[in-house]
Scaffold this motif. Structure first.
Motif: not given
Length: 772
Positions: A375-376, A378-379, A455, A486, A490, A566, A605, A641
């Protein structure tokens, strides 16, 4: 010829002690003593025996026989000592053939000188000595040896003539000498030339063998032979130098006695080839070398026959292919495993899954396929870098492997996607507890770049045989179930259900339609007015995106924004929204309407794009909109973030002259300390607090506190979701600056909103309700 052959290292006796072999020099010396000295000793003993017989028959005086025997045996003893103490090694003729033949000639001449009756008998020894020498000497040396014999014999005849009685008959000696004078040189010439030709041929053969031996030493192969029972009888030294295996270890053994199991299939091929007398197929097998390490060996050969076409065995070449096998194994591993984690890749996963499905069919047990997605994730890559992300992926793989059972399979498909194949068997039945333990292991903190990272993962589960009949379809349906997990928030697991297919198909259609929507000009903007509570006038609008889809019609942002995020379309869509909103604000001004703020939302994004400030500046320049009239809206969770990056980006936007607004304030996890650092102009109170401010004291207190906080930080406050007059009255009492909601106006297309913006009486009626 024998010297050259004996000089080569001999193969060890397979029944002997193994590697404890005599040195090559000792073997050479022993061969010289045996081949040369023994022949001289035997011939000398025969000569002594002959002299003894001549003495017994009265044909030789005792003194001559005794002294001749002493002379002959003394010379033999002398040459023995020379050989024994290796005094011949540095001489030009190590075999000592010339000295031995010369000594033999002198001994014969001495005996002939002492006994006239023995001359006729001993003269034949000249031929024997010359016959012995012909195998070693050149023609020139043979002629010199013949000359020595003739000269010595002439001396004996002359001495006998001087010492003999007058009138003695010397004609027989002269006749024999003349015969030898013709025969010996002729024998030397003919025999010498014949043997010279044979020696030249032998030298060429030995040279050819030497070239073959050197070629074999330079190549990676070695030579071998097998007998009729397929036992090794010859192995060249290259086996030891190139494969580390001493040849004596394999002599007398067959391939099954050498090869590590299993080797039966290749051995049967070899046996069948030998039965048909055919070249056997290429054979590869493993054997241990002298240090105990396993090596891969390869043999190729063909049958060997004698002149009568009788099968004698096989001969051929072999080579060490250990390095080749290691390369093949490495290539095979790389082709079937993930380079980062070492887990199985998709190709190996499908192969193992098909085997597991076949096993499940045979024993009647169930099979689960788990599709695991972090989950997440990419962060982590975006904030800490891909190196930290790779470290987390490897740790996740290790943790999941630690909770897997021996019969299970885990694979990485790429990115942060993993697939697990869990089999149901009596000693390890399938349960959600097993899945939960794996998820808990993944959720434990990770250390990367000095940071503690938390995570979670979402898991989709497909069951065989109920959900699909093929391996590929099982993985696809587990993937569908994972997306459902998800969507459900999630960090949970979902089993596949048939209705998920419809949802998945809808999502696929939406992705496909979204990719063409921008080019087809299907997106539209709706605008919701924002009213100033003090003046009652419209001071701004918020641009809201809508999708005018051909089939289902108008679609709200909640239906497609997440998908656009996405698949990476949110950035070009966001740029389109920004440009359209700026152009519309200028169009209203050109129509004579008062200047209003234009609020535009940014996605996460978009905000993270390095070219954001340049895109905003380009939109302002193309439209001609005054920067102070553009309001950029971001959420407070988006700012938190990456705080430092957010501060820098907002500062760049402020330098352009645009206003910055924080949307949905109060719903995130922002710190008041960080809020003070951000260059913010407007706080927007989320509709969830406004909805119940009249009936819920807590919401009312929160709204009042936000308004007070914003004013203390010199910020303007906008309340969203105002739908009733009592909400409007409370907000006005608390000092809220601006409101928007359905009580003021619903979001509308620009052309539908134009009359509202120019209709002053409509705005006055709102002000009237505010006063009431």
């Amino acid at each position: 010829m024998s010297d050259r052959i004996n000089a080569e290292p001999s193969a060890p006796d397979p029944s002997g002690p193994g590697p404890d072999r005599a040195p090559a020099v000792h073997r050479n010396r022993t061969a010289l003593i045996k081949d040369r000295f023994v022949m001289a000793a035997v011939s000398s003993l025969a000569l002594c025996a002959l002299m003894g017989l001549l003495y017994l028959f009265g044909l030789m005086p005792a003194a001559v026989a005794a002294s001749g025997a002493v002379l002959i045996m003394g010379s033999v003893l002398l040459f023995y000592l020379v050989f024994r103490f290796r005094l011949n090694e540095k001489t030009r003729d190590p075999s000592m053939t010339l000295p031995m033949t010369t000594a033999a000639v002198l001994c014969v001449l001495y005996v002939m000188l002492g006994s006239s009756a023995a001359r006729d008998t001993f003269v034949s020894f000249f031929g024997l000595i010359l016959l012995f020498a012909v195998f070693r000497f050149s023609t020139r040396t043979l002629l010199l040896q013949s000359g020595l014999m003739l000269l010595g014999y002439a001396g004996v005849i002359f001495a006998a003539w001087r010492a003999g009685a007058p009138g003695a008959d010397h004609a027989p000696d002269i006749a024999r000498w003349l015969t030898l004078a013709v025969a010996l040189p002729l024998f030397a010439l003919i025999g010498g030339e014949i043997m010279a030709g044979r020696r030249a041929a032998m030298q060429r053969l030995l040279a050819s063998e030497e070239r073959f031996r050197r070629l074999t030493a330079l190549s990676s192969d070695w030579y071998w032979e097998q007998d009729q029972d397929l036992r090794f009888i010859t192995l060249s030294p290259g086996l030891e130098t190139k494969a580390g295996i001493a040849p004596w270890r394999l002599i007398g053994k067959t391939l099954p006695e050498i090869a590590m199991a299993p080797f039966h299939a290749d051995w049967h091929v070899h046996r069948e080839a030998s039965t048909a007398r055919l070249p056997f197929a290429h054979v590869e097998f493993q054997a241990s070398d002298d240090s105990g390490a396993l090596r891969w060996l390869s043999l190729s050969g063909e049958p060997l026959f004698d002149a009568d076409q009788r099968f004698l065995g096989y001969y051929g070449t072999g080579r060490d292919i250990t390095a080749k096998k290691a390369v093949e194994a490495r290539i095979h591993f790389q082709a079937h495993h993930d380079a980062l984690t070492g887990l199985a890749n998709r190709m190996l996963l499908i192969d193992r899954l098909e085997h597991a499905m076949a096993q499940a069919d045979s024993d009647g047990h169930a099979l689960w396929v788990l599709f695991v997605d972090l989950d997440r994730f990419k962060r982590i890559n975006d904030s800490l870098g891909h190196k930290a992300g790779d470290a987390v992926l490897k740790s996740v793989a290790q943790r999941m492997q630690a909770h897997m059972r021996p019969a299970d399979t885990i694979a990485r498909l790429g990115g942060d996607e993993f697939v697990l194949v869990l089999s149901d068997w009596p000693a390890g039945s399938l349960s959600l507890g097993l899945v939960q333990r794996m998820m808990d292991a993944v959720r434990a903190p990770y250390a990367a770049n000095g940071n503690a990272i938390l995570i979670s993962c979402s898991v989709g589960i497909a069951v065989y045989p109920g959900d699909a009949a093929t391996a590929e379809l099982l993985v696809e349906r587990a993937d569908v179930a994972m997306y459902r997990a998800k969507e459900a928030g999630r960090n949970n697991a979902h089993f596949y259900k048939a209705e998920m297919n419809a949802l998945a198909m809808n999502r696929l259609r939406m992705e496909s339609d979204l990719r063409g929507a921008l080019q087809a000009n299907e997106f539209v903007l709706h605008y919701q007015p924002q009213m100033d509570l003090k003046s009652g006038r419209i001071v701004g609008v918020e641009a809201l995106l809508r999708w005018q889809h051909m089939r289902p019609g108008l679609r709200q942002p909640a239906e497609f924004i997440g998908v656009a995020e996405e698949i990476g379309l949110i950035v070009p869509i966001g740029d389109w929204v920004l440009n359209q909103a700026c152009q519309q604000a200028v169009a209203w001004q050109s129509a004579g309407l008062p200047a209003m703020h234009m609020a535009v939302n940014l996605s996460a994004r978009q905000f993270a794009q390095p070219g954001l400030v340049a895109s905003v500046s380009a939109a302002l320049e193309r439209s001609g909109l005054q920067p102070s009239l553009l309001e950029i809206e971001i959420t407070e969770s988006l700012m938190m973030t990456d705080v430092e990056q957010a501060v820098a980006t907002l500062a760049d936007l402020k330098r352009l002259g645009v206003r910055v607004s924080v949307d949905d304030f109060g719903t995130g996890h922002s710190s008041l300390y960080y809020l003070k650092r951000f260059p913010i102009d407007v706080l927007k109170i989320d509709r969830s607090f406004v909805r119940d401010i009249v009936s819920d004291a807590d919401d009312a207190a929160i709204v009042a506190a936000i308004i007070s906080l914003a004013h203390s930080l010199d910020m303007t406050v906008v309340a969203e979701g105002v739908e009733h007059a009592d909400q409007l009255i409370y907000l006005a009492r608390c000092g809220c600056d601006t409101v928007q909601g359905y009580m003021i106006s619903p979001p509308m297309r620009a052309e539908a909103l134009d009359p509202f913006l120019v209709d002053a009486p409509a705005q006055d009626s709102v002000r009237g309700r505010q006063r009431a």
